[in-house]
Design a protein around this motif. Structure first.
Motif, PDB file in Angstrom:
ATOM      1  N   ARG A  58      21.895 -10.848  42.908  1.00 33.78           N
ATOM      2  CA  ARG A  58      21.749 -10.022  41.696  1.00 33.78           C
ATOM      3  C   ARG A  58      22.521 -10.624  40.532  1.00 33.78           C
ATOM      4  O   ARG A  58      22.052 -10.614  39.385  1.00 33.78           O
ATOM      5  CB  ARG A  58      22.258  -8.604  41.961  1.00 33.78           C
ATOM      6  N   ASP A  61      20.619 -13.592  39.256  1.00 37.11           N
ATOM      7  CA  ASP A  61      19.466 -13.132  38.481  1.00 37.11           C
ATOM      8  C   ASP A  61      19.901 -12.644  37.092  1.00 37.11           C
ATOM      9  O   ASP A  61      19.255 -12.944  36.083  1.00 37.11           O
ATOM     10  CB  ASP A  61      18.761 -12.007  39.256  1.00 37.11           C
ATOM     11  N   LEU A  62      21.020 -11.914  37.040  1.00 29.40           N
ATOM     12  CA  LEU A  62      21.549 -11.419  35.760  1.00 29.40           C
ATOM     13  C   LEU A  62      21.833 -12.588  34.814  1.00 29.40           C
ATOM     14  O   LEU A  62      21.422 -12.587  33.646  1.00 29.40           O
ATOM     15  CB  LEU A  62      22.830 -10.625  36.029  1.00 29.40           C
ATOM     16  N   ASN A  64      20.672 -15.577  34.902  1.00 30.80           N
ATOM     17  CA  ASN A  64      19.408 -16.242  34.555  1.00 30.80           C
ATOM     18  C   ASN A  64      18.694 -15.498  33.431  1.00 30.80           C
ATOM     19  O   ASN A  64      18.208 -16.115  32.470  1.00 30.80           O
ATOM     20  CB  ASN A  64      18.528 -16.318  35.812  1.00 30.80           C
ATOM     21  N   ARG A  65      18.680 -14.174  33.513  1.00 28.92           N
ATOM     22  CA  ARG A  65      18.000 -13.378  32.474  1.00 28.92           C
ATOM     23  C   ARG A  65      18.675 -13.536  31.117  1.00 28.92           C
ATOM     24  O   ARG A  65      18.015 -13.461  30.080  1.00 28.92           O
ATOM     25  CB  ARG A  65      17.949 -11.898  32.894  1.00 28.92           C
ATOM     26  N   TYR A  66      20.000 -13.722  31.099  1.00 27.72           N
ATOM     27  CA  TYR A  66      20.717 -13.858  29.819  1.00 27.72           C
ATOM     28  C   TYR A  66      20.892 -15.319  29.406  1.00 27.72           C
ATOM     29  O   TYR A  66      21.499 -15.606  28.367  1.00 27.72           O
ATOM     30  CB  TYR A  66      22.075 -13.152  29.904  1.00 27.72           C
ATOM     31  N   GLY A  67      20.419 -16.232  30.245  1.00 29.89           N
ATOM     32  CA  GLY A  67      20.559 -17.652  29.914  1.00 29.89           C
ATOM     33  C   GLY A  67      22.001 -18.111  29.872  1.00 29.89           C
ATOM     34  O   GLY A  67      22.365 -18.989  29.079  1.00 29.89           O
ATOM     35  N   GLU A 243      24.980  -5.727  32.169  1.00 29.70           N
ATOM     36  CA  GLU A 243      23.915  -5.956  31.190  1.00 29.70           C
ATOM     37  C   GLU A 243      24.343  -5.447  29.814  1.00 29.70           C
ATOM     38  O   GLU A 243      24.153  -6.113  28.797  1.00 29.70           O
ATOM     39  CB  GLU A 243      22.623  -5.243  31.624  1.00 29.70           C
ATOM     40  N   ASP A 247      24.859  -7.689  26.548  1.00 27.22           N
ATOM     41  CA  ASP A 247      24.113  -7.393  25.324  1.00 27.22           C
ATOM     42  C   ASP A 247      25.037  -7.510  24.107  1.00 27.22           C
ATOM     43  O   ASP A 247      24.678  -8.090  23.080  1.00 27.22           O
ATOM     44  CB  ASP A 247      23.530  -5.966  25.369  1.00 27.22           C
TER      45      ASP A 247
END
Ligand SMILES: [Zn+2]
Length: 295
Positions: A58, A61-62, A64-67, A243, A247
């Motif tokens: 997880r 993945d986190l 990866n989603r935020y680069g 997340e 952000d």
């Protein structure tokens, strides 16, 4: 009054920095603390093995989603017990760092054993994933001058102390500091069985504190070194909290999102290394003496 130190300088006109670090402890601290010959309890083990089974994926993945490229400090035993971890972390482009072999606690570990753990981890990481770590994070964040000397001899940076909230140099070793206030374990580690006195903190309160930390560090030109653990922050609600934190951080103008290794390399090649220097030897000031009767 103003600080005797200059403002820390970040590369390419950046004004602050953020590093996402993961201490991949899984079952290792529990096994280290078990008396010899005592079989591990299933509740502890299953809770911690949630990390390698689910939590770490997880977190990957986190990121990866935020680069964002993170820094994963892995005890040798965890890599040995879960051989899929290091190749997956390395393949995603993240940094892998050293974190002891058995998650040795410094106060209980002679320097010779520390050295064996360091070299055994270096050999294992190379064999498992072709990785040569550039940095070390001490289990439970304690250090000795002798350990620093061993890191210096191997050209490794350290990320275990907190004498500034941006990088500095101690005994010739580049230090990329951590901080308890932005470590998930002090708020969320809860293993039951009477070992922890309080229930885990509510996420929103911790998120507020971490956002406040970031607001001021970004203004002051500091580094926010977030530290999370696979088996603690891989839980669902904490992923959501991360997340929301990311952000805010990724939306901050001028922030440098970097691995701990990149930050260490920047420090060592910049004028900062002349401005933020400390030494553990000669010894730090001795403990204050009590006033004797009659004085
Ligand atoms: Zn640890």
């Amino acid at each position: 009054m103003s600080s005797p130190y200059p403002r820390y300088s970040w590369p390419e006109g950046r004004s602050s920095a953020f590093a996402f670090s993961v201490d991949v402890d899984a079952e290792s601290p529990y096994l280290w603390g078990l008396p010899e010959g005592t079989p591990p309890l299933l509740g502890q083990m299953e809770q911690r093995l949630f990390g390698p089974r689910t939590g770490i994926w997880r977190l990957l993945d986190l990121l990866n989603r935020y680069g964002i490229k993170g820094s994963f400090f892995v005890p040798g035993l965890v890599a040995q017990n879960h051989p899929a971890l290091l190749p997956a972390i390395a393949e995603a482009g993240h940094e892998i760092g050293l974190h002891g072999y058995f998650h040795e606690i410094v106060a209980d570990t002679p320097t010779a054993e520390f050295v064996r753990a360091l070299d055994a981890s270096l050999a294992l990481f190379k064999a498992q994933a072709g990785v040569v770590p550039r940095g070390f994070r001490s289990p439970a964040w304690e250090m000795t001058p002798e350990m620093l000397a061993e890191l210096a001899a191997r050209g490794l940076y350290d990320s275990s102390l907190m004498g500034f909230d941006h990088p500095y140099t101690i005994d010739g070793v580049t230090e990329v500091p951590v901080q308890w206030a932005v470590d998930d374990a002090i708020y969320f580690k809860f293993t039951g069985g009477g070992a922890d006195r309080w229930h885990p903190a509510a996420q929103n309160g911790v998120l507020d504190a971490w956002l406040d930390e970031w607001t001021v560090l970004a203004r002051e030109g500091g580094l926010l070194m977030l530290t999370v653990h696979d088996w603690i922050s891989g839980r669902a609600g904490r992923i959501r909290m991360l997340e929301r934190l990311l952000d805010a951080i990724t939306a901050t103008p001028g922030v440098w999102l970097a691995t701990v290794g990149e930050i260490a390399a920047h420090h060592a090649a910049s004028p900062n290394r002349e401005h933020f220097v400390t030494r553990s030897q000669p010894p730090l000031p001795s403990a204050p003496r009590r006033f004797k009767a009659g004085h």
